[in-house]
Design a protein around this motif. Structure first.
Motif, PDB file in Angstrom:
ATOM      1  N   TYR A 159      19.067   2.361  19.292  1.00  0.00           N
ATOM      2  CA  TYR A 159      18.165   1.348  18.735  1.00  0.00           C
ATOM      3  C   TYR A 159      17.467   0.571  19.848  1.00  0.00           C
ATOM      4  N   MET A 185      14.769   2.586  21.524  1.00  0.00           N
ATOM      5  CA  MET A 185      13.548   2.615  20.714  1.00  0.00           C
ATOM      6  C   MET A 185      12.687   1.397  21.009  1.00  0.00           C
ATOM      7  N   LEU A 186      13.313   0.229  21.034  1.00  0.00           N
ATOM      8  CA  LEU A 186      12.577  -1.009  21.254  1.00  0.00           C
ATOM      9  C   LEU A 186      12.005  -1.080  22.671  1.00  0.00           C
ATOM     10  N   GLY A 218      10.971   1.420  24.424  1.00  0.00           N
ATOM     11  CA  GLY A 218       9.994   2.466  24.692  1.00  0.00           C
ATOM     12  C   GLY A 218      10.548   3.643  25.473  1.00  0.00           C
ATOM     13  N   LYS A 229      11.719   7.085  25.532  1.00  0.00           N
ATOM     14  CA  LYS A 229      11.557   8.196  24.594  1.00  0.00           C
ATOM     15  C   LYS A 229      12.770   9.112  24.509  1.00  0.00           C
ATOM     16  N   TRP A 280      15.409   8.440  23.190  1.00  0.00           N
ATOM     17  CA  TRP A 280      16.052   8.237  21.883  1.00  0.00           C
ATOM     18  C   TRP A 280      15.718   9.356  20.907  1.00  0.00           C
ATOM     19  N   LYS A 339       8.409   7.206  14.079  1.00  0.00           N
ATOM     20  CA  LYS A 339       7.166   7.074  14.858  1.00  0.00           C
ATOM     21  C   LYS A 339       5.956   6.884  13.950  1.00  0.00           C
ATOM     22  N   GLN A 395       6.282   3.432  12.212  1.00  0.00           N
ATOM     23  CA  GLN A 395       6.590   2.295  13.098  1.00  0.00           C
ATOM     24  C   GLN A 395       7.794   1.492  12.585  1.00  0.00           C
ATOM     25  N   MET A 420       9.350  -1.345  15.981  1.00  0.00           N
ATOM     26  CA  MET A 420       8.716  -0.743  17.155  1.00  0.00           C
ATOM     27  C   MET A 420       7.265  -1.199  17.249  1.00  0.00           C
ATOM     28  N   ARG A 421       6.846  -1.546  18.443  1.00  0.00           N
ATOM     29  CA  ARG A 421       5.447  -1.913  18.662  1.00  0.00           C
ATOM     30  C   ARG A 421       4.614  -0.639  18.658  1.00  0.00           C
ATOM     31  N   LYS A 422       3.420  -0.733  18.061  1.00  0.00           N
ATOM     32  CA  LYS A 422       2.527   0.428  18.086  1.00  0.00           C
ATOM     33  C   LYS A 422       2.060   0.664  19.514  1.00  0.00           C
ATOM     34  N   ARG A 423       2.212   1.883  19.950  1.00  0.00           N
ATOM     35  CA  ARG A 423       1.828   2.224  21.318  1.00  0.00           C
ATOM     36  C   ARG A 423       0.687   3.234  21.272  1.00  0.00           C
TER      37      ARG A 423
END
Length: 483
Positions: free
Chosen positions: A445, A448-449, A451, A453, A455, A468, A471, A475-478
């Protein structure tokens, strides 16, 4: 636009049952039928006793005889009478009838409804406490498609007449709430208990449908029942529909995996698959009568304070997408889960867990509220037809695989632990995946927060894809970057 005087609902914090009926009776637009089977006509009785009953009551009936009930509402697929299907048949039939018999030209502003209940109160031997379905199908705008509130109740009083009284009060609360308190379904649930308590009548399933509730997620309403202490456990199916636990559990073999599932990891998945394989190999287990349940406790959901509803729905969506039945409970201790299941089945039960969870079971601090302490709890846990399917853990410092055979418990508990392992109550999962033992869900977890990858390699492919795309879990949209 609604023609109901909802804004006037603040003039009294909790209206009496008589005043609720009077207010409905005096509204010239609210008009409907009452169909009550099994406990007398306890709800409509309140409307008859209030002022101007002709303002609300179009018809009332009790098709108490089974043949009459079948003739009016049709045969139930299960040939039972206290069912959700029977309730819905009653409501649909009655609203269809009122639409045919009351002219819309003559009464353009009428808001039709049908209230129904089908219940079985406590039997004379007091062996079965009784239960029932009740609901209201209603319009808040003339000619609007109907909305519905459907709920299942368990009676806890030891006298049939007392149960009838409680049912009547809840029926009035339900109809009143549909018209005057439906803007906030959470508040509506609480107001169903005006002049009642959960000690008398328990709601263990509720569903809201129709245009009035188009933005309501019924899984959150299930969660509300547990949060408010109205019921101990709720369930919902893969389509997000709240389902009655008793219907799911009745006479079934039950295998349960408890977790936070934030998110579902490859470790969770492998525990599920290997535990299920061992469970289905048990001589008394019929695969056709087996239910697998993924359970989350309120404590899991409150790990960071108040429950984050978006976080809860993310977990639920991932589990439901895999076709699993999800259970939310208030049970911190495992023995309470087993006790709950044992109310509905005498068949084989199984718990899939890791070694760390087994150590928790042998932690005395969880049993200080029991007069018999740990022995009482273990009696409740293992007296039933239960086995634990134990997934090992990896000691990352030594590389040792820890299972039931080399697990170290407190010296004071060693003989108790040995008793259960020697009697085949704890079964080691031997076809474990060593790579999954390196997965720590909380670290996944956090990755994920952050960033990281990596995970994505630790969760099932569909899970990673859903997280993904939607979101999930904050999770912030990247922005995607091209190599």
């Amino acid at each position: 636009m609604s023609i109901i005087d909802e804004n006037d609902d603040k003039f009294e914090s909790v209206l009496s049952i008589e005043n609720k009926c009077t207010r409905l009776n005096l509204n010239e637009n609210i008009y409907g039928t009452f169909a009550e089977i099994g406990a007398g006509q306890e709800t409509v009785r309140h409307f008859f006793r209030a002022r101007n009953p002709k303002g609300t009551i179009a018809k009332t009936l009790s098709a108490y005889d089974k043949d009459f009930s079948d003739a009016i509402y049709g045969l139930d697929p299960q040939h039972r009478y206290v069912t959700e299907h029977r309730l819905k048949s009653m409501m649909e039939y009655e609203t269809g009838l009122i639409e045919k018999r009351i002219s819309r030209k003559k009464h353009p502003n009428k808001l039709f409804f049908s209230y129904a209940n089908t219940v079985a109160t406590i039997d004379w031997a007091k062996k079965y406490k009784g239960h029932g379905w009740l609901g209201v199908r209603f319009q808040k705008v003339p000619k609007q498609e109907y909305s519905e509130i459907v709920l299942h109740v368990q009676f806890h009083e030891n006298n049939a007449s007392q149960q009838q009284i409680s049912l009547g009060i809840m029926g009035v609360n339900l109809i009143y709430a549909a018209y005057y308190q439906s803007e906030d379904p959470r508040e509506l649930i609480r107001r169903l208990y005006d002049h009642l308590s959960v000690d008398k009548i328990e709601i263990d399933a509720i569903n809201f449908t129709g245009p009035v509730f188009e933005n309501v997620d019924n899984r959150l309403m299930s969660l509300e029942l547990v949060k408010e202490g109205i019921t101990e456990a709720v369930m919902f199916s893969k389509d997000g529909h709240n389902i009655l636990p008793a219907n799911v559990l009745y006479k079934k073999n039950l295998l349960t995996l408890r977790g936070s599932f934030r998110p579902v990891t490859n470790l969770n998945l492998h525990m599920y698959k290997t535990g299920k394989r061992l469970f289905l190999q048990e001589e008394e287990v019929d695969p056709e009568k087996t239910v697998i349940i993924f359970e989350m406790t309120i404590n899991n959901l409150k790990s960071e304070g108040e429950i984050d509803e978006k976080d809860f729905l993310d977990r639920a969506d991932l589990l439901c997408s895999s076709g699993h039945t999800v259970m939310i409970s208030s049970f911190q201790e495992y023995y309470k889960v087993v006790e709950y299941f044992a109310q509905h089945t005498k068949a084989q039960m199984g718990l899939v867990m890791g070694v760390d969870n087994l150590l928790d079971i042998f932690n005395e601090k969880y049993y200080r509220n029991l007069s018999g302490g740990m022995l009482e709890a273990f009696g409740k846990l293992f007296f039933k037809n239960l086995k634990i399917y134990l997934y090992p853990i990896l000691n990352e410092e030594t590389g040792e695989i820890i299972n039931s055979k080399n697990l170290k418990v407190h010296p004071r508990l060693k003989e108790l632990y040995k008793f259960f392992t020697d009697n085949n109550k704890v079964v080691d999962i031997e076809d474990y995946d060593k790579e999954t033992l390196k997965i720590h869900p909380r670290k996944v977890y956090q990755m994920m927060l952050d960033g990281d990858k990596e995970w994505e390699k630790m969760v099932p492919g569909l899970t990673a894809k859903m997280i993904k795309e939607n979101q999930m879990f904050g999770m912030r949209k990247r922005e995607k970057t091209e190599n």
